[in-house]
Design an enzyme around this catalytic site. Structure first.
Site, PDB file in Angstrom:
ATOM      1  N   ASP A 160      -7.793  -7.372   0.770  1.00  0.00           N
ATOM      2  CA  ASP A 160      -6.848  -7.583   1.863  1.00  0.00           C
ATOM      3  C   ASP A 160      -7.539  -7.201   3.173  1.00  0.00           C
ATOM      4  OD1 ASP A 160      -6.423  -4.481   1.483  1.00  0.00           O
ATOM      5  OD2 ASP A 160      -5.454  -5.019   3.395  1.00  0.00           O
TER       6      ASP A 160
ATOM      7  N   CYS B 131      -6.825 -27.630  13.243  1.00  0.00           N
ATOM      8  CA  CYS B 131      -8.005 -28.495  13.388  1.00  0.00           C
ATOM      9  C   CYS B 131      -7.644 -29.968  13.290  1.00  0.00           C
ATOM     10  CB  CYS B 131      -9.048 -28.138  12.335  1.00  0.00           C
ATOM     11  SG  CYS B 131      -9.679 -26.464  12.560  1.00  0.00           S
TER      12      CYS B 131
ATOM     13  N   CYS C 283     -12.362 -28.847   8.759  1.00  0.00           N
ATOM     14  CA  CYS C 283     -11.220 -28.049   8.310  1.00  0.00           C
ATOM     15  C   CYS C 283      -9.966 -28.906   8.266  1.00  0.00           C
ATOM     16  CB  CYS C 283     -11.018 -26.867   9.259  1.00  0.00           C
ATOM     17  SG  CYS C 283      -9.598 -25.840   8.834  1.00  0.00           S
TER      18      CYS C 283
ATOM     19  N   HIS D 123      -5.194 -21.250  11.278  1.00  0.00           N
ATOM     20  CA  HIS D 123      -6.557 -21.710  10.925  1.00  0.00           C
ATOM     21  C   HIS D 123      -7.326 -20.624  10.171  1.00  0.00           C
ATOM     22  CE1 HIS D 123     -10.686 -23.081  11.061  1.00  0.00           C
ATOM     23  NE2 HIS D 123     -10.966 -21.854  11.492  1.00  0.00           N
TER      24      HIS D 123
ATOM     25  N   ASP E   2       0.859  -1.167   0.000  1.00  0.00           N
ATOM     26  CA  ASP E   2       0.000   0.000   0.000  1.00  0.00           C
ATOM     27  C   ASP E   2       0.904   1.228   0.000  1.00  0.00           C
ATOM     28  OD1 ASP E   2      -2.931   1.048   1.942  1.00  0.00           O
ATOM     29  OD2 ASP E   2      -2.218   1.554  -0.062  1.00  0.00           O
TER      30      ASP E   2
ATOM     31  N   CYS F 135      -6.813 -27.761   8.253  1.00  0.00           N
ATOM     32  CA  CYS F 135      -5.593 -27.038   8.662  1.00  0.00           C
ATOM     33  C   CYS F 135      -4.906 -27.769   9.810  1.00  0.00           C
ATOM     34  CB  CYS F 135      -5.963 -25.608   9.068  1.00  0.00           C
ATOM     35  SG  CYS F 135      -6.465 -25.436  10.788  1.00  0.00           S
TER      36      CYS F 135
HETATM   37  C1  LIG Z   1      -9.784  -1.525   6.781  1.00  0.00           C
HETATM   38  N1  LIG Z   1     -10.443  -0.651   5.862  1.00  0.00           N
HETATM   39  C2  LIG Z   1      -9.730  -0.032   4.900  1.00  0.00           C
HETATM   40  N2  LIG Z   1      -8.409  -0.219   4.685  1.00  0.00           N
HETATM   41  C3  LIG Z   1      -8.083   0.617   3.669  1.00  0.00           C
HETATM   42  C4  LIG Z   1      -6.834   0.847   3.080  1.00  0.00           C
HETATM   43  C5  LIG Z   1      -5.632   0.041   3.549  1.00  0.00           C
HETATM   44  C6  LIG Z   1      -5.703  -1.357   2.945  1.00  0.00           C
HETATM   45  N3  LIG Z   1      -4.859  -2.295   3.700  1.00  0.00           N
HETATM   46  C7  LIG Z   1      -3.431  -2.032   3.584  1.00  0.00           C
HETATM   47  C8  LIG Z   1      -2.645  -2.797   4.634  1.00  0.00           C
HETATM   48  C9  LIG Z   1      -3.048  -2.372   6.054  1.00  0.00           C
HETATM   49  C10 LIG Z   1      -2.175  -3.030   7.102  1.00  0.00           C
HETATM   50  C11 LIG Z   1      -0.697  -2.828   6.835  1.00  0.00           C
HETATM   51  C12 LIG Z   1      -0.321  -3.276   5.433  1.00  0.00           C
HETATM   52  C13 LIG Z   1      -1.168  -2.567   4.384  1.00  0.00           C
HETATM   53  C14 LIG Z   1      -6.763   1.839   2.064  1.00  0.00           C
HETATM   54  N4  LIG Z   1      -5.552   2.108   1.490  1.00  0.00           N
HETATM   55  C15 LIG Z   1      -5.468   3.100   0.580  1.00  0.00           C
HETATM   56  N5  LIG Z   1      -4.289   3.403   0.022  1.00  0.00           N
HETATM   57  N6  LIG Z   1      -6.556   3.830   0.179  1.00  0.00           N
HETATM   58  C16 LIG Z   1      -7.797   3.590   0.679  1.00  0.00           C
HETATM   59  O1  LIG Z   1      -8.776   4.263   0.283  1.00  0.00           O
HETATM   60  C17 LIG Z   1      -7.927   2.555   1.678  1.00  0.00           C
HETATM   61  C18 LIG Z   1      -9.175   2.273   2.262  1.00  0.00           C
HETATM   62  C19 LIG Z   1      -9.244   1.309   3.270  1.00  0.00           C
HETATM   63  N7  LIG Z   1     -10.262   0.885   4.054  1.00  0.00           N
HETATM   64 ZN   LIG Z   2      -8.759 -25.237  10.837  1.00  0.00          ZN
END
Ligand SMILES: CNc1nc2c(CCNCC3CCCCC3)c3nc(N)[nH]c(=O)c3cc2[nH]1
Ligand SMILES: [Zn+2]
Length: 377
Positions: A271, A314, A309, A340, A97, A311
């Site tokens: 993700d 389990c 499951c 899991h 990201d 895994c």
């Molecule tokens: C949980 N909800 C949500 N997440 C968003 C995220 C993060 C997505 N997950 C990235 C990981 C988070 C943990 C660390 C590793 C990278 C968003 N990221 C960006 N750039 N733009 C969003 O509008 C954007 C919008 C999001 N909404």
């Molecule tokens: Zn399991």
């Protein structure tokens, strides 16, 4: 280079069933089966998991994080040590990201301007700056295969005017990200659609991104507290605004039922920290819903979490054992339950990929909804 490897980044759509799609993304580091769930590896590790274990759950790709890694150990140090894949011993694809979302949710003393965001590290208070150019540089130093444009995700509540202003800034940053990314065969740059829950703003954002041209398109600005109904409302139209032949990535989603609803509406990649974070807090996710292993009802239960499951958790461990090790705050609890949960999330994706390929997604989804809501776990 083995027969199956490619030097290019490409996406092939293999089947559709309604709006749901299945396919595969080819990258020089391997293929990604879609729809895909991407485990989160925030600080160069999927917490409580060895990389080999993450691969064993069926994950084809994982997430890294510009924000955390630029602060510690720094992108320059990871580059000097051979890049993020070598550093964390993961040789499959990595998506990173761009950092803006994490800055707004984690950093202190944030100052947003046309240039980018200035902020204080949540680690040691040191001063940093992220901009489209710096984010592209960091993601290049990390060596990630799929790079996200630098964007701004407006915090809720936000007026339509504030969402519009933020989206327009993100579109200018998308152009700057594209320009700074340059021409990197085998590496992909994804644009991120913004626009909140306003259809017209979503359309303007999609149009701006298509004009810039990206290798894939993310639906951003969701899973920020709007709720599942509002999120599905946006997903009823937003994916269709994006190029049909490119991957569509819904960021930050989600619970199993969120994931199924997103795939049903045309999303290819997602993700979420949920399966790994839940694994550390004794929350098990199963085909019949969520289970809290700290609950005393498990203390004498010899059954596995989910008898169906396959895994390692389990296969060999009882609910009673999981209950005990969580109560005793033993590390193995988080290790077993994270494994899991990640395994279950991958099984969910594999089930949907097969159902889409065989044109039975509706039947599969109906069965999922009944079982997941049953709660008899
Ligand atoms: C949980 N909800 C949500 N997440 C968003 C995220 C993060 C997505 N997950 C990235 C990981 C988070 C943990 C660390 C590793 C990278 C968003 N990221 C960006 N750039 N733009 C969003 O509008 C954007 C919008 C999001 N909404
Ligand atoms: Zn399991």
């Amino acid at each position: 280079m083995t027969q199956s490897q490619t030097q290019r980044f490409s996406f092939s759509l293999e089947a559709t069933d309604g709006k749901a799609r299945s396919g595969r993304i080819s990258t020089p580091r391997g293929e990604i089966r879609t729809p895909a769930f991407m485990p989160v590896g925030t600080a160069a590790t999927v917490k409580a998991m060895m990389p080999e274990s993450v691969a064993a759950t069926g994950a084809d790709i994982l997430l890294g994080n510009t924000y955390h890694l630029m602060l510690r150990p720094t992108a320059e140090r990871i580059a000097a040590l051979g890049g993020l894949h070598k550093f964390m011993n993961w040789d499959k694809p990595i998506l990173t990201d761009s950092g803006g979302f994490q800055v707004m949710s984690l950093a202190g003393l944030r100052k947003l301007s046309e240039e980018g965001v200035r902020f204080a590290s949540h680690v040691d208070g040191s001063k940093h700056m992220l901009s489209p150019e710096r984010s592209m540089e960091i993601q290049k130093l990390l060596g990630s295969d799929i790079v996200m444009a630098f964007d701004e995700c407006p915090a809720l509540p936000a007026t339509e005017a504030e969402v519009a202003k933020s989206m327009q800034l993100s579109m200018r940053w998308a152009q700057r990200s594209r320009d700074a990314f340059g021409d990197r065969p085998g590496h992909a740059l994804f644009g991120i659609q913004q626009g909140g829950v306003t259809q017209d703003l979503r359309a303007q954002s999609a149009e701006a991104l298509r004009a810039i041209e990206f290798d894939g398109y993310a639906v951003g600005g969701l899973a920020v507290g709007e709720g599942q109904e509002a999120m599905f409302g946006v997903l009823d139209y937003a994916p269709d605004m994006l190029p049909v032949q490119k991957p569509r990535y819904l960021m930050g989603v989600g619970k199993p039922d969120d994931i199924v609803g997103a795939v049903k509406r045309g999303i290819d990649m997602m993700d979420c920290v949920l399966p790994s974070r839940s694994g550390r807090t004794a929350q098990g996710w199963t085909r019949r819903g969520q289970v809290n292993l700290r609950n005393a009802r498990h203390q004498d239960d010899p059954r596995p979490l989910d008898a169906d499951c396959t895994c390692p958790c389990c296969a060999k461990y009882s609910r009673a054992y999981l209950h005990h090790v969580f109560r005793a705050k033993e590390m193995i609890g988080g290790m077993l339950l994270t494994w899991h949960n990640l395994h279950y999330f991958q099984e969910l994706m594999a089930g949907m990929r097969a159902a889409i390929a065989s044109g039975t997604f509706d039947t599969w989804e109906a069965a999922f909804q009944i079982e997941f809501a049953s709660g008899d776990i």
